[in-house]
Design a protein around this motif. Structure first.
Motif, PDB file in Angstrom:
ATOM      1  N   PRO A 233       0.810  -1.221   0.000  1.00  0.00           N
ATOM      2  CA  PRO A 233       0.000   0.000   0.000  1.00  0.00           C
ATOM      3  C   PRO A 233       0.842   1.269   0.000  1.00  0.00           C
ATOM      4  O   PRO A 233       1.989   1.266   0.442  1.00  0.00           O
ATOM      5  CB  PRO A 233      -0.758  -0.117   1.326  1.00  0.00           C
ATOM      6  CG  PRO A 233       0.204  -0.834   2.232  1.00  0.00           C
ATOM      7  CD  PRO A 233       1.025  -1.751   1.351  1.00  0.00           C
ATOM      8  N   CYS A 234       0.258   2.353  -0.500  1.00  0.00           N
ATOM      9  CA  CYS A 234       0.911   3.660  -0.419  1.00  0.00           C
ATOM     10  C   CYS A 234      -0.121   4.773  -0.551  1.00  0.00           C
ATOM     11  O   CYS A 234      -0.988   4.725  -1.435  1.00  0.00           O
ATOM     12  CB  CYS A 234       1.965   3.823  -1.506  1.00  0.00           C
ATOM     13  SG  CYS A 234       2.804   5.445  -1.444  1.00  0.00           S
ATOM     14  N   LEU A 235      -0.009   5.773   0.319  1.00  0.00           N
ATOM     15  CA  LEU A 235      -0.785   7.006   0.223  1.00  0.00           C
ATOM     16  C   LEU A 235       0.142   8.090  -0.300  1.00  0.00           C
ATOM     17  O   LEU A 235       1.130   8.442   0.339  1.00  0.00           O
ATOM     18  CB  LEU A 235      -1.348   7.404   1.588  1.00  0.00           C
ATOM     19  CG  LEU A 235      -2.136   8.716   1.632  1.00  0.00           C
ATOM     20  CD1 LEU A 235      -3.427   8.610   0.830  1.00  0.00           C
ATOM     21  CD2 LEU A 235      -2.437   9.105   3.080  1.00  0.00           C
ATOM     22  N   LEU A 236      -0.165   8.623  -1.488  1.00  0.00           N
ATOM     23  CA  LEU A 236       0.648   9.689  -2.067  1.00  0.00           C
ATOM     24  C   LEU A 236       0.414  11.002  -1.327  1.00  0.00           C
ATOM     25  O   LEU A 236      -0.569  11.134  -0.582  1.00  0.00           O
ATOM     26  CB  LEU A 236       0.313   9.857  -3.550  1.00  0.00           C
ATOM     27  CG  LEU A 236       0.591   8.668  -4.477  1.00  0.00           C
ATOM     28  CD1 LEU A 236       0.249   9.038  -5.919  1.00  0.00           C
ATOM     29  CD2 LEU A 236       2.035   8.205  -4.366  1.00  0.00           C
ATOM     30  N   PRO A 237       1.289  11.992  -1.512  1.00  0.00           N
ATOM     31  CA  PRO A 237       1.073  13.298  -0.875  1.00  0.00           C
ATOM     32  C   PRO A 237      -0.287  13.892  -1.233  1.00  0.00           C
ATOM     33  O   PRO A 237      -0.896  13.545  -2.259  1.00  0.00           O
ATOM     34  CB  PRO A 237       2.220  14.143  -1.437  1.00  0.00           C
ATOM     35  CG  PRO A 237       3.290  13.155  -1.730  1.00  0.00           C
ATOM     36  CD  PRO A 237       2.584  11.932  -2.216  1.00  0.00           C
TER      37      PRO A 237
ATOM     38  N   ASP B 115       1.232  -5.711 -14.248  1.00  0.00           N
ATOM     39  CA  ASP B 115       2.392  -6.484 -14.690  1.00  0.00           C
ATOM     40  C   ASP B 115       3.422  -5.577 -15.367  1.00  0.00           C
ATOM     41  O   ASP B 115       4.621  -5.650 -15.078  1.00  0.00           O
ATOM     42  CB  ASP B 115       1.963  -7.596 -15.650  1.00  0.00           C
ATOM     43  CG  ASP B 115       1.177  -8.704 -14.959  1.00  0.00           C
ATOM     44  OD1 ASP B 115       1.181  -8.737 -13.705  1.00  0.00           O
ATOM     45  OD2 ASP B 115       0.570  -9.523 -15.667  1.00  0.00           O
ATOM     46  N   TRP B 116       2.971  -4.712 -16.286  1.00  0.00           N
ATOM     47  CA  TRP B 116       3.889  -3.793 -16.959  1.00  0.00           C
ATOM     48  C   TRP B 116       4.479  -2.816 -15.948  1.00  0.00           C
ATOM     49  O   TRP B 116       5.686  -2.536 -15.974  1.00  0.00           O
ATOM     50  CB  TRP B 116       3.157  -3.033 -18.069  1.00  0.00           C
ATOM     51  CG  TRP B 116       4.032  -2.060 -18.815  1.00  0.00           C
ATOM     52  CD1 TRP B 116       4.763  -2.301 -19.943  1.00  0.00           C
ATOM     53  CD2 TRP B 116       4.276  -0.682 -18.471  1.00  0.00           C
ATOM     54  NE1 TRP B 116       5.445  -1.164 -20.326  1.00  0.00           N
ATOM     55  CE2 TRP B 116       5.165  -0.159 -19.441  1.00  0.00           C
ATOM     56  CE3 TRP B 116       3.826   0.155 -17.453  1.00  0.00           C
ATOM     57  CZ2 TRP B 116       5.608   1.165 -19.419  1.00  0.00           C
ATOM     58  CZ3 TRP B 116       4.277   1.471 -17.422  1.00  0.00           C
ATOM     59  CH2 TRP B 116       5.161   1.956 -18.399  1.00  0.00           C
ATOM     60  N   ILE B 117       3.643  -2.290 -15.060  1.00  0.00           N
ATOM     61  CA  ILE B 117       4.124  -1.350 -14.044  1.00  0.00           C
ATOM     62  C   ILE B 117       5.210  -1.995 -13.197  1.00  0.00           C
ATOM     63  O   ILE B 117       6.268  -1.407 -12.954  1.00  0.00           O
ATOM     64  CB  ILE B 117       2.960  -0.863 -13.154  1.00  0.00           C
ATOM     65  CG1 ILE B 117       1.994   0.005 -13.961  1.00  0.00           C
ATOM     66  CG2 ILE B 117       3.484  -0.092 -11.941  1.00  0.00           C
ATOM     67  CD1 ILE B 117       0.750   0.426 -13.188  1.00  0.00           C
ATOM     68  N   THR B 118       4.959  -3.217 -12.731  1.00  0.00           N
ATOM     69  CA  THR B 118       5.920  -3.900 -11.873  1.00  0.00           C
ATOM     70  C   THR B 118       7.259  -4.072 -12.577  1.00  0.00           C
ATOM     71  O   THR B 118       8.326  -3.787 -12.009  1.00  0.00           O
ATOM     72  CB  THR B 118       5.380  -5.270 -11.443  1.00  0.00           C
ATOM     73  OG1 THR B 118       4.165  -5.095 -10.699  1.00  0.00           O
ATOM     74  CG2 THR B 118       6.386  -6.015 -10.575  1.00  0.00           C
TER      75      THR B 118
ATOM     76  N   LEU C 177       8.912  -0.582  -4.088  1.00  0.00           N
ATOM     77  CA  LEU C 177       8.053   0.263  -3.261  1.00  0.00           C
ATOM     78  C   LEU C 177       6.678   0.402  -3.890  1.00  0.00           C
ATOM     79  O   LEU C 177       6.558   0.676  -5.092  1.00  0.00           O
ATOM     80  CB  LEU C 177       8.674   1.659  -3.108  1.00  0.00           C
ATOM     81  CG  LEU C 177      10.028   1.749  -2.407  1.00  0.00           C
ATOM     82  CD1 LEU C 177      10.497   3.203  -2.398  1.00  0.00           C
ATOM     83  CD2 LEU C 177       9.945   1.207  -0.991  1.00  0.00           C
ATOM     84  N   GLY C 178       5.647   0.252  -3.062  1.00  0.00           N
ATOM     85  CA  GLY C 178       4.300   0.536  -3.520  1.00  0.00           C
ATOM     86  C   GLY C 178       4.170   1.966  -4.016  1.00  0.00           C
ATOM     87  O   GLY C 178       3.326   2.272  -4.857  1.00  0.00           O
ATOM     88  N   LEU C 179       5.014   2.849  -3.515  1.00  0.00           N
ATOM     89  CA  LEU C 179       5.047   4.239  -3.964  1.00  0.00           C
ATOM     90  C   LEU C 179       5.201   4.324  -5.478  1.00  0.00           C
ATOM     91  O   LEU C 179       4.479   5.071  -6.158  1.00  0.00           O
ATOM     92  CB  LEU C 179       6.206   4.962  -3.270  1.00  0.00           C
ATOM     93  CG  LEU C 179       6.700   6.282  -3.868  1.00  0.00           C
ATOM     94  CD1 LEU C 179       5.583   7.309  -3.890  1.00  0.00           C
ATOM     95  CD2 LEU C 179       7.902   6.794  -3.081  1.00  0.00           C
ATOM     96  N   HIS C 180       6.143   3.570  -6.034  1.00  0.00           N
ATOM     97  CA  HIS C 180       6.357   3.619  -7.476  1.00  0.00           C
ATOM     98  C   HIS C 180       5.159   3.066  -8.230  1.00  0.00           C
ATOM     99  O   HIS C 180       4.745   3.623  -9.249  1.00  0.00           O
ATOM    100  CB  HIS C 180       7.622   2.842  -7.833  1.00  0.00           C
ATOM    101  CG  HIS C 180       8.865   3.438  -7.267  1.00  0.00           C
ATOM    102  ND1 HIS C 180       9.732   2.734  -6.469  1.00  0.00           N
ATOM    103  CD2 HIS C 180       9.378   4.689  -7.346  1.00  0.00           C
ATOM    104  CE1 HIS C 180      10.735   3.521  -6.104  1.00  0.00           C
ATOM    105  NE2 HIS C 180      10.537   4.712  -6.623  1.00  0.00           N
ATOM    106  N   ASP C 181       4.606   1.977  -7.732  1.00  0.00           N
ATOM    107  CA  ASP C 181       3.443   1.386  -8.384  1.00  0.00           C
ATOM    108  C   ASP C 181       2.268   2.357  -8.421  1.00  0.00           C
ATOM    109  O   ASP C 181       1.610   2.529  -9.450  1.00  0.00           O
ATOM    110  CB  ASP C 181       3.022   0.108  -7.650  1.00  0.00           C
ATOM    111  CG  ASP C 181       4.118  -0.936  -7.618  1.00  0.00           C
ATOM    112  OD1 ASP C 181       4.651  -1.256  -8.687  1.00  0.00           O
ATOM    113  OD2 ASP C 181       4.437  -1.423  -6.516  1.00  0.00           O
TER     114      ASP C 181
END
Length: 298
Positions: free
Chosen positions: A53-57, A99-102, A282-286
């Motif tokens: 998980p990630c919460l962006l700014p 899949d492409w994102i990863t 990092l989930g951040l990048h995803d």
């Protein structure tokens, strides 16, 4: 809710160079994100499901969570889906095939680490584990070094090395060679990229085969644990990802890549240092990639 398929993402023509820019953008805002450590469960052996998980700014108004799996015998070995939410309403606004994102964010992060941490005279780049992640890393590496000829050394496995050499033959900035032994693979290598997803032991028992100045990038972390205590520096995408490693407290020097990029911590300080770059994902990048893709599609 929008469903974003792999074919839709492929049709956008997002370049490898753009992916490297996105991962750098993500690292520069990492301190403003809520980014819990990934949670891993293991059904059997080295198979896994990771929840990320990630919460962006606040200005992005986005929360996302990716679930990625690696199941032995599956094709491709790694599979992933991502749920993207609007934080103003709590509404799930997209389900994204990731899949492409990863693959591309992994290759982009590896490339960013390489460009940040390699020695000043690096020329030989050796790859072991020649699946989708290796191809993504090659795509990003070649795209961001258009005017430099890179000597790419491939560790033979089935027919994968020959296939990659053929697929990338049109790249004027790449020269390929294929080797059959670990000794030949490591000898003289300036940058070693390992994309093996399943390893029961060490890639090389004797760490002395890794030359002074080498940068080792174990994309899936496996096979280089004996380097943890003898290499001069370890750099990781996030402390929480490596502080559970058996030898974490024996690292000679540790930094997060974010801090190196910002100049808050040293990266490479000499061309003789041997450096490990553990970028576990990092989930951040995803979530940032999914947000960018949704913006393009809207």
């Amino acid at each position: 809710m929008k469903i974003i398929t792999a074919s839709e993402i492929a049709s956008l023509g997002i370049t490898p160079a753009q992916c490297v820019k996105w991962v750098r953008e993500a690292f520069m805002m990492k301190h403003r994100c809520q980014l819990p450590a990934k949670l891993s469960v293991h059904p059997r052996g080295n198979d896994f499901f990771n929840t990320m998980p990630c919460l962006l700014p606040e200005e992005y108004n986005r929360f996302g969570c990716k679930v990625v799996s690696r199941i032995k015998g599956s094709h491709p070995a790694l599979k992933s889906e991502l749920m993207l939410f609007d934080t103003r309403s709590g509404e799930m606004i997209a389900l994204v095939n990731a899949d492409w994102i990863t693959a591309m964010r992994t290759g982009a992060v590896a490339t960013l680490a390489i460009s940040t941490l390699r020695s000043s005279n690096a020329s030989v780049y050796s790859f072991i584990g020649l699946g989708a992640m290796a191809r993504a890393t090659l795509d990003c590496l070649l795209a961001t070094n258009p005017d430099t000829i890179l000597d790419i050394r491939l560790m033979r496995y089935k027919d994968q090395a020959e296939r990659i050499a053929d697929e990338y033959a049109a790249h004027a900035n790449a020269r390929f060679s294929i080797v059959d032994t670990v000794e030949a693979f490591a000898d003289g290598s300036d940058v070693i990229v390992s994309c093996i997803t399943d390893a029961d032991g060490l890639v090389a028992e004797d760490t002395s085969i890794f030359k002074p100045g080498v940068l080792v990038v174990p994309v899936h972390t496996r096979g280089f644990q004996n380097c943890d205590t003898v290499f001069d520096r370890v750099v990781a995408d996030d402390r929480s990802h490596v502080e559970g490693f058996r030898y974490f407290h024996d690292f000679r020097d540790f930094s997060q890549l974010e801090d190196v990029l910002k100049g808050n911590r040293p990266g490479r300080t000499s061309d003789s240092e041997r450096i490990l770059a553990y970028n576990i994902g990092l989930g951040l990048h995803d979530v940032l990639f999914a947000t960018k893709i949704l913006e393009i599609l809207q």
